[in-house]
Design an enzyme around this catalytic site. Structure first.
Site, short mmCIF file in Angstrom:
data_model
loop_
_atom_site.label_atom_id
_atom_site.label_comp_id
_atom_site.label_asym_id
_atom_site.label_seq_id
_atom_site.Cartn_x
_atom_site.Cartn_y
_atom_site.Cartn_z
N LYS A 68 31.98 14.72 -21.27
CA LYS A 68 32.29 13.82 -20.08
C LYS A 68 31.16 12.97 -19.69
CE LYS A 68 35.12 13.76 -15.96
NZ LYS A 68 35.73 12.56 -16.47
N GLY A 72 24.79 17.93 -18.72
CA GLY A 72 24.69 18.15 -19.99
C GLY A 72 24.62 16.90 -20.99
N CYS A 73 25.93 16.39 -20.66
CA CYS A 73 26.11 15.00 -21.51
C CYS A 73 25.05 14.07 -21.25
CB CYS A 73 27.46 14.40 -21.10
SG CYS A 73 28.73 15.71 -21.58
N THR A 74 24.56 13.82 -19.98
CA THR A 74 23.32 13.21 -19.76
C THR A 74 22.13 13.36 -20.53
OG1 THR A 74 24.38 12.35 -17.50
CG2 THR A 74 22.03 12.01 -17.79
N GLY A 86 22.60 12.74 -24.26
CA GLY A 86 22.34 11.22 -24.46
C GLY A 86 20.97 10.80 -24.25
#
Length: 157
Positions: free
Chosen positions: A40, A45-47, A50
């Site tokens: 998401k 974690g996704c930030t 990326g």
């Protein structure tokens, strides 16, 4: 359609992308294509994941590698995430889970004591000829980009 195995050609697919375009996997033939699936936009974690790919973009470019992030978020949400984080790569919206299903990254996960369907953080490296070279599953965001670069450097040697 069954999930591609290492050494087999990845079926071509077309998805909506940031930058108001539609992207086909075959558009990247002749280069390595790194598909990273994440749960998401705008989550810690996704930030982090990326940002690690973003910060190493010069290394990936030097190794003839294009990075594409994929989640089920809408293109509109992706545009905000990409802009806020200054990601130099496209994010694809897989709201109908077409590509997620192909790579079998949708899993049952426990969240706050409930089971929910979600994307298991996974990355796939597709070779210049369209074949699947490597798959990382159950990825931890921290240090993952370094692992991917290590493999790419081995392939380039």
């Amino acid at each position: 359609m069954t999930s591609p195995n290492i050494g087999t050609v990845v079926p071509d697919m077309e998805l909506a992308s940031t930058g108001a375009k539609t992207v086909k996997l075959s558009d990247y033939r002749g280069q390595y294509l790194l598909l990273y699936f994440y749960p998401k936009d705008n989550t810690p974690g996704c930030t982090l994941e990326g940002q690690a790919f973003r910060d190493a973009i010069a290394d990936y470019t030097a190794l003839n590698t294009v990075i594409i992030g994929i989640s089920r978020d809408s293109v509109k949400v992706h545009e905000g995430f990409k802009s806020k984080q200054a990601f130099p790569f496209d994010l694809l919206s897989d709201s109908d889970e077409q590509l997620c299903s192909l790579f079998e990254v949708i899993k049952l996960k426990n969240m706050y004591g409930k089971q929910v369907r979600g994307i298991e953080r996974s990355t796939f490296l597709i070779g210049p000829d369209g074949t699947l070279i490597h798959a990382w599953r159950k990825v931890k965001a921290q240090g993952h980009s370094d692992d991917v670069l290590a493999l790419l450097r081995t392939l380039a040697a």
